[in-house]
Design an enzyme around this catalytic site. Structure first.
Site, mmCIF file in Angstrom:
data_model
loop_
_atom_site.group_PDB
_atom_site.id
_atom_site.type_symbol
_atom_site.label_atom_id
_atom_site.label_comp_id
_atom_site.label_asym_id
_atom_site.label_seq_id
_atom_site.Cartn_x
_atom_site.Cartn_y
_atom_site.Cartn_z
ATOM 1 N N HIS A 98 -1.569 1.347 7.487
ATOM 2 C CA HIS A 98 -2.075 1.232 6.120
ATOM 3 C C HIS A 98 -2.027 2.604 5.456
ATOM 4 O O HIS A 98 -2.299 3.628 6.091
ATOM 5 C CB HIS A 98 -3.510 0.699 6.142
ATOM 6 C CG HIS A 98 -4.104 0.533 4.775
ATOM 7 N ND1 HIS A 98 -3.551 -0.307 3.824
ATOM 8 C CD2 HIS A 98 -5.193 1.105 4.199
ATOM 9 C CE1 HIS A 98 -4.282 -0.248 2.721
ATOM 10 N NE2 HIS A 98 -5.280 0.603 2.920
ATOM 11 N N CYS A 141 0.830 -1.207 0.000
ATOM 12 C CA CYS A 141 0.000 0.000 0.000
ATOM 13 C C CYS A 141 0.865 1.259 0.000
ATOM 14 O O CYS A 141 0.447 2.295 -0.516
ATOM 15 C CB CYS A 141 -0.958 -0.008 1.191
ATOM 16 S SG CYS A 141 -0.145 -0.188 2.797
#
Length: 526
Positions: free
Chosen positions: A475, A201
């Site tokens: 994230h 990510c």
């Protein structure tokens, strides 16, 4: 008798219990104080042990990274030596061919092509042989004799007039040439998601932010980059080609999501930590990617000398700045330097004699520290970054260490400005700063922080890279404003892409601003 009388009187006097010292209570207080001090000492020792362990781990990690960088450097040097040896071989071969061509040209006749053997006429067959000439082919011997008796001169060719042919690079536009693993579907341009390949990510969010940078995207969509690929770069232009393929796929409107396997494998080959599937910092990846692209797309293909030590004594500031910028242009002429690079002016003033030392430094990403642990604005961070600082510095005029004042400001602003909110500062506790930063969406005015007339001073936000989580893990996502209508904001969460309204959050990590007067429209390229 007297002693006996005194003893009787003393025994008759009663001592009040309240006047007696409470020895038990005093002893208990001392024990509690000792226990408290003992616990504090244990906690301090435990914290020191933890800090030492973390420092040791960090040193080991830094050592491993240095060793890895050293290995990579040796590999690059070996490749450079091999490429240089191959280039020298090609130059020698070319020189040999040119020399032979000049010799043939100087002769100016066909004798060099049709030299006869002594005493053996070409028209006569070999004695003692039953071989005869086949009449289905040309009688070369007869033609040579006819040429010898005629006044015809063999044509000469000047190879220096031959046009140079630029080798064409392979076509990298088709998605089938890459391991994209696409999920097909009709979507608007630049609204394709990126699959998470295993903690990637950090890579996806940065690519999406760059994919919504108009100047950057135009360069790849109109195929300009293919003519600028530097064959002498450390990655042989591979990273630039993979980025170009990804940008074209994301703007094709044919895929709901794709996987950047080829780009991941390419960056993993040139930086081993990116090879695996561990979590990484998106800011670190952005800097590495910009370095690779700058090298791959650099029009300066020769050897780049290191920057000279700056000495601007008795030189006007604008002359010194032009000199530094010209030296930078001789080293780097790429789309990255044109779009993302600015120039800082730094002055150090001696507190004793007042002498001012002047230097200029390029920048691509401004890393802003937090002045406190409370809610703050982007302007607070900029003021903290550009504030005057006191330091001890060796004055070139006094030739002694003096108390000096350092001041930094902006000499030249780029058309695209990237701001890094440094939430992962390595202090003793090594915690992520969760401060909410209030940043402007439009008309960020940086005039106050500049020291020279700049073409770009006001900026609009167009992308944000976010980090959710802690120091141990988290994230990354991206918020990007549509480069088509410049109004609608979208959230890019790996393979998912959807409209989003709330852009300002405490997860903001990297802010991407474009100059309001950059004048870039991308509609004609879609």
């Amino acid at each position: 008798m007297v002693n006996l009388a005194l003893a009787n009187k003393l025994s008759a006097v009663s001592i009040s219990p309240a006047a007696q010292p409470d020895l038990e209570s005093e002893r208990r207080k001392q024990e509690e104080e000792q226990e408290r001090l003992r616990k504090q000492k244990e906690q301090k020792a435990a914290m020191q042990e933890q800090v030492e362990r973390m420092r040791k781990e960090r040193k080991e990690k830094e050592k491993k990274m240095k060793e890895q960088e050293e290995r990579e450097r040796k590999i690059r040097e070996q490749k450079a030596r091999e490429a240089e040896a191959e280039r020298q071989k090609q130059e020698e071969r070319k020189s040999r061919i040119d020399t032979e061509s000049r010799l043939l040209k100087n002769k100016g006749s066909g004798d060099s092509y049709t030299t006869k053997l002594r005493g053996s006429p070409r028209s006569s067959p070999v004695r003692g042989s039953n071989l005869r000439r086949c009449h289905s082919a040309f009688n070369l011997a007869q033609q040579e004799e006819e040429q010898d008796t005629s006044d015809t001169v063999m044509p000469c060719f000047d190879r220096t007039l031959k046009p140079r042919v630029t080798p064409q690079r392979r076509n990298i536009n088709a998605a089938r040439q890459r391991n994209f693993e696409p999920k097909y579907g009709s979507v608007p341009p630049a609204k394709t998601g990126l699959k998470n390949l295993g903690n990637t990510c950090y890579m996806n969010s940065i690519v999406q932010c760059l994919n919504n940078t108009k100047l950057f995207v135009k360069y790849f969509l109109d195929n300009t980059y293919s003519n600028d690929i530097n064959p002498n770069s450390a990655s042989d232009g591979e990273v630039a080609e993979e980025v170009g393929a990804v940008v074209r796929a994301l703007w094709s409107g044919q895929y709901r999501s794709i996987a950047m396997w080829d780009l991941k494998n390419a960056v993993g080959r040139y930086h081993r930590p990116f090879c695996g599937y561990d979590q990484h910092d998106s800011h670190e990846f952005l800097l590495k990617l910009m370095d690779w692209l700058s090298d791959d797309l650099n029009k300066v293909t020769g050897k780049r000398l290191p920057m000279k030590e700056q000495n601007h004594e008795n030189v006007p500031e604008y002359v010194a700045a032009d000199k530094v910028m010209e030296e930078l242009r001789q080293r780097d002429q790429s789309i990255l330097s044109a779009v993302f690079h600015g120039l800082h002016r730094s002055t150090i003033e001696c507190g004793t004699c007042g002498h001012v030392s002047l230097t200029f430094e390029p920048f691509s990403v401004l890393s802003l520290s937090f002045p406190n642990n409370r809610k703050c604005s982007l302007r607070d961070l900029l003021h903290h970054y550009y504030k005057e600082t006191n330091l001890e510095y060796t004055c070139s005029k006094c030739n002694k260490k003096r108390n000096c004042v350092r001041k930094a400001d902006i000499w030249k602003l780029p058309p695209v400005l990237i701001l890094h909110l440094n939430r992962f500062e390595h202090d003793v506790l090594m915690k992520k700063k969760q401060n909410f930063v209030d940043f402007p969406m439009e008309s960020l005015d940086l005039t106050k922080f500049t020291c020279f007339n700049n073409r770009y001073t006001k900026f609009d936000l167009y992308a944000v890279c976010n980090h959710y989580g802690t120091m141990d893990g988290g994230h990354y996502t991206a918020f990007c404003r549509s480069p088509i209508n410049n109004k609608t904001w979208y959230k890019f969460d790996d393979h998912e892409v959807y409209e989003h309204c709330s852009v300002k959050t405490s997860a903001a990590y990297l802010l991407f601003y474009e100059a309001t007067n950059a004048g870039m429209h991308i509609n004609n390229l879609v």
